[in-house]
Motif scaffolding. Sequence first.
Motif, PDB file in Angstrom:
ATOM      1  N   HIS A   1     -54.187 -11.771  -2.580  1.00  0.00           N
ATOM      2  CA  HIS A   1     -54.813 -10.677  -1.693  1.00  0.00           C
ATOM      3  C   HIS A   1     -55.140 -11.350  -0.510  1.00  0.00           C
ATOM      4  O   HIS A   1     -55.235 -12.316  -0.189  1.00  0.00           O
ATOM      5  CB  HIS A   1     -56.073 -10.160  -2.294  1.00  0.00           C
ATOM      6  CG  HIS A   1     -55.704  -9.364  -3.585  1.00  0.00           C
ATOM      7  ND1 HIS A   1     -55.173  -9.951  -4.642  1.00  0.00           N
ATOM      8  CD2 HIS A   1     -55.719  -8.084  -3.826  1.00  0.00           C
ATOM      9  CE1 HIS A   1     -55.020  -8.876  -5.650  1.00  0.00           C
ATOM     10  NE2 HIS A   1     -55.175  -7.809  -5.111  1.00  0.00           N
TER      11      HIS A   1
ATOM     12  N   LYS B   1     -56.847  -9.775   3.766  1.00  0.00           N
ATOM     13  CA  LYS B   1     -57.851  -8.638   4.565  1.00  0.00           C
ATOM     14  C   LYS B   1     -58.968  -8.345   3.682  1.00  0.00           C
ATOM     15  O   LYS B   1     -59.188  -7.194   3.246  1.00  0.00           O
ATOM     16  CB  LYS B   1     -56.872  -7.643   4.915  1.00  0.00           C
ATOM     17  CG  LYS B   1     -55.621  -8.091   5.878  1.00  0.00           C
ATOM     18  CD  LYS B   1     -54.986  -6.802   6.420  1.00  0.00           C
ATOM     19  CE  LYS B   1     -53.629  -7.203   7.036  1.00  0.00           C
ATOM     20  NZ  LYS B   1     -52.664  -5.993   7.357  1.00  0.00           N
TER      21      LYS B   1
ATOM     22  N   ARG C   1     -63.379 -10.976  -5.661  1.00  0.00           N
ATOM     23  CA  ARG C   1     -62.714 -10.775  -4.559  1.00  0.00           C
ATOM     24  C   ARG C   1     -62.074 -12.012  -3.662  1.00  0.00           C
ATOM     25  O   ARG C   1     -61.091 -12.124  -3.303  1.00  0.00           O
ATOM     26  CB  ARG C   1     -63.360  -9.737  -3.504  1.00  0.00           C
ATOM     27  CG  ARG C   1     -62.499  -8.884  -2.445  1.00  0.00           C
ATOM     28  CD  ARG C   1     -62.471  -9.600  -1.105  1.00  0.00           C
ATOM     29  NE  ARG C   1     -63.784 -10.067  -0.885  1.00  0.00           N
ATOM     30  CZ  ARG C   1     -64.799  -9.446   0.003  1.00  0.00           C
ATOM     31  NH1 ARG C   1     -64.459  -8.249   0.170  1.00  0.00           N
ATOM     32  NH2 ARG C   1     -65.850 -10.158   0.190  1.00  0.00           N
TER      33      ARG C   1
ATOM     34  N   SER D   1     -51.338  -2.032  -1.551  1.00  0.00           N
ATOM     35  CA  SER D   1     -52.362  -1.277  -1.868  1.00  0.00           C
ATOM     36  C   SER D   1     -53.781  -2.138  -1.603  1.00  0.00           C
ATOM     37  O   SER D   1     -53.692  -3.285  -1.775  1.00  0.00           O
ATOM     38  CB  SER D   1     -52.380  -0.694  -3.073  1.00  0.00           C
ATOM     39  OG  SER D   1     -52.403  -1.702  -4.390  1.00  0.00           O
ATOM     40  N   GLU D   2     -54.849  -1.393  -1.434  1.00  0.00           N
ATOM     41  CA  GLU D   2     -56.217  -2.069  -1.242  1.00  0.00           C
ATOM     42  C   GLU D   2     -57.020  -1.890  -2.694  1.00  0.00           C
ATOM     43  O   GLU D   2     -57.143  -0.784  -3.113  1.00  0.00           O
ATOM     44  CB  GLU D   2     -56.957  -1.010  -0.221  1.00  0.00           C
ATOM     45  CG  GLU D   2     -57.971  -2.076   0.081  1.00  0.00           C
ATOM     46  CD  GLU D   2     -58.576  -1.362   1.539  1.00  0.00           C
ATOM     47  OE1 GLU D   2     -59.226  -2.076   2.499  1.00  0.00           O
ATOM     48  OE2 GLU D   2     -59.097  -0.133   1.345  1.00  0.00           O
ATOM     49  N   ASP D   3     -57.065  -3.024  -3.288  1.00  0.00           N
ATOM     50  CA  ASP D   3     -57.749  -3.201  -4.530  1.00  0.00           C
ATOM     51  C   ASP D   3     -59.264  -3.165  -4.444  1.00  0.00           C
ATOM     52  O   ASP D   3     -59.763  -3.964  -3.790  1.00  0.00           O
ATOM     53  CB  ASP D   3     -57.099  -4.197  -5.339  1.00  0.00           C
ATOM     54  CG  ASP D   3     -55.784  -4.243  -5.713  1.00  0.00           C
ATOM     55  OD1 ASP D   3     -55.097  -2.867  -5.559  1.00  0.00           O
ATOM     56  OD2 ASP D   3     -55.049  -5.106  -5.930  1.00  0.00           O
TER      57      ASP D   3
ATOM     58  N   LEU E   1     -63.363  -5.014  -1.331  1.00  0.00           N
ATOM     59  CA  LEU E   1     -61.928  -4.677  -1.446  1.00  0.00           C
ATOM     60  C   LEU E   1     -61.098  -5.926  -0.632  1.00  0.00           C
ATOM     61  O   LEU E   1     -61.666  -6.682   0.044  1.00  0.00           O
ATOM     62  CB  LEU E   1     -61.833  -3.499  -0.494  1.00  0.00           C
ATOM     63  CG  LEU E   1     -62.614  -2.289  -0.885  1.00  0.00           C
ATOM     64  CD1 LEU E   1     -63.282  -1.874   0.503  1.00  0.00           C
ATOM     65  CD2 LEU E   1     -61.941  -0.951  -1.411  1.00  0.00           C
ATOM     66  N   ALA E   2     -59.744  -5.628  -1.036  1.00  0.00           N
ATOM     67  CA  ALA E   2     -58.838  -6.758  -0.323  1.00  0.00           C
ATOM     68  C   ALA E   2     -57.524  -6.025  -0.652  1.00  0.00           C
ATOM     69  O   ALA E   2     -57.241  -5.410  -1.524  1.00  0.00           O
ATOM     70  CB  ALA E   2     -58.849  -8.105  -1.143  1.00  0.00           C
ATOM     71  N   VAL E   3     -56.638  -6.317   0.396  1.00  0.00           N
ATOM     72  CA  VAL E   3     -55.024  -5.711   0.269  1.00  0.00           C
ATOM     73  C   VAL E   3     -54.393  -6.690  -0.552  1.00  0.00           C
ATOM     74  O   VAL E   3     -54.239  -8.012  -0.578  1.00  0.00           O
ATOM     75  CB  VAL E   3     -54.388  -5.741   1.544  1.00  0.00           C
ATOM     76  CG1 VAL E   3     -53.215  -5.191   1.589  1.00  0.00           C
ATOM     77  CG2 VAL E   3     -55.530  -4.928   2.350  1.00  0.00           C
ATOM     78  N   ASN E   4     -53.614  -6.024  -1.631  1.00  0.00           N
ATOM     79  CA  ASN E   4     -52.783  -6.800  -2.519  1.00  0.00           C
ATOM     80  C   ASN E   4     -51.354  -7.067  -1.885  1.00  0.00           C
ATOM     81  O   ASN E   4     -50.783  -6.077  -1.224  1.00  0.00           O
ATOM     82  CB  ASN E   4     -52.486  -5.794  -3.780  1.00  0.00           C
ATOM     83  CG  ASN E   4     -51.607  -6.653  -4.746  1.00  0.00           C
ATOM     84  OD1 ASN E   4     -50.643  -7.158  -4.583  1.00  0.00           O
ATOM     85  ND2 ASN E   4     -52.182  -6.354  -5.936  1.00  0.00           N
TER      86      ASN E   4
ATOM     87  N   LYS F   1     -62.677  -6.973   2.525  1.00  0.00           N
ATOM     88  CA  LYS F   1     -63.585  -6.395   3.343  1.00  0.00           C
ATOM     89  C   LYS F   1     -64.742  -5.647   2.277  1.00  0.00           C
ATOM     90  O   LYS F   1     -64.339  -5.628   1.332  1.00  0.00           O
ATOM     91  CB  LYS F   1     -63.331  -5.172   4.158  1.00  0.00           C
ATOM     92  CG  LYS F   1     -62.611  -4.054   3.821  1.00  0.00           C
ATOM     93  CD  LYS F   1     -61.845  -2.923   4.602  1.00  0.00           C
ATOM     94  CE  LYS F   1     -61.495  -1.533   3.688  1.00  0.00           C
ATOM     95  NZ  LYS F   1     -61.165  -0.744   4.973  1.00  0.00           N
TER      96      LYS F   1
END
Length: 430
Positions: free
Chosen positions: A218, A220, A209, A199-201, A191-194, A222
């Motif tokens: 993107h 953050k 990623r 939003s978290e993609d 995951l990573a924040v757009n 994780k």
Amino acid sequence: MKSKNVILASALLISVVAFAQKDQIKAAEKALKGGNPQEAITILDGAQSLISNAVDTEKAQYYFVNGNAHLELANKKVEEGKNLTSAAKSFQELLAVEKASGKSKYSSQATTSIIDIKGKLLNSAIADTKADRDIEGAQKLYDAYLLDKKDTINLYYAASTYVNAKDYPTALKMYSELKTLNYSGKGTSYLAVNKASGSEDVFNSVKERDLAVKLGTHEKPKTEAIPSKRGEIYKNIALILVDAGKIEEAKKAISDARKANPEDGSLLLTEANLYLETKDYETYKKLVAEALEKNPNDADLVFNLGVLSANAKNIADAEKYYKRVMEIDPKYANAYINYAALKLEDEKVIIDEMNKLGTSAKDMKRYDVLKVKREDLFKGIIPYLQKAVELEPTNIDVSKTLLNVYSALEMMPEYKALKVKVKELEATKK
């Protein structure tokens, strides 16, 4: 001489039929190119009974035109699910014909169309479920699974959606298929924040990623472990069987599952939940003790025991398990959230009693006692809600709950500071 005429006549008949097939396929192709997919399908339906005797090249062309006609109707939102499924079946027939004949005039385009149809089915299914059309959505998810049986998660989603639609017999069939496949769904989520949407993609791989983060779209990043879904699958099988009055069959299903998957701790919890549902509390307690003995410091396990206890209205045990989770993993946000929610249930009892009181001196005295009791309840859960907000700063629901507590206790500086953050959160969600 007479017999020769019969043979000649038969050959002539076959030839006329063949020409008729060719003409119908060409006419359908012309109708499709002219923007009339329904007309093309009607023409091809007239040739359907004859196509089995056609040569492979004509069969392939027939299925290609038919598939594209149904796909065109689906794109126009005409009976979308039905036409997407019909298009996919035609393209699959086409691939089978060309594979058998060793030719591949249309195979590449058909393969591309099937991938496109799968994506459209999934998107349409999501739209259906959001609009509470669970039956339609579940069927589309299942059709997407049939297009690509390697993508087993779509079968899992289809089963879950049929449960939401309360079509338990169909859900049971699909869960049984998942059981036969020994599907677990265990894996890893990247995951990573757009940056643009906030939003978290989810990404298919760590490489994808990390590339998005490197490109700057993107932030953050994780990685999260996706737990096994076997426990949920067998739990739902058992609950459906219980709902149908097949208690012993449900117990056997869970017992067999545990024997087949001894390493899957979620199944032990599922079995415990089954005995809890059937009010066999002694067996339930034994299974809980077994679970804790095997994994006394497993935060997820202890948390789930808290949830089971809360569902059984065994509040003391639920509180004990949630607090134990906080000891094992102080960053386990859901333990703080559930503990606070559990304590807040007591507020309703207090409010109900307060609302029943009159204006007599005795009632007013009791009202003051209850008011203090309510305030003490709020004060007691503040640290848990604050910790939950700290751990999940983007969780609006938790922040709003804490906001209401601050308001009730007239903690205005804290209320105003948190109110600003909640407004900022709401703005990013729009």
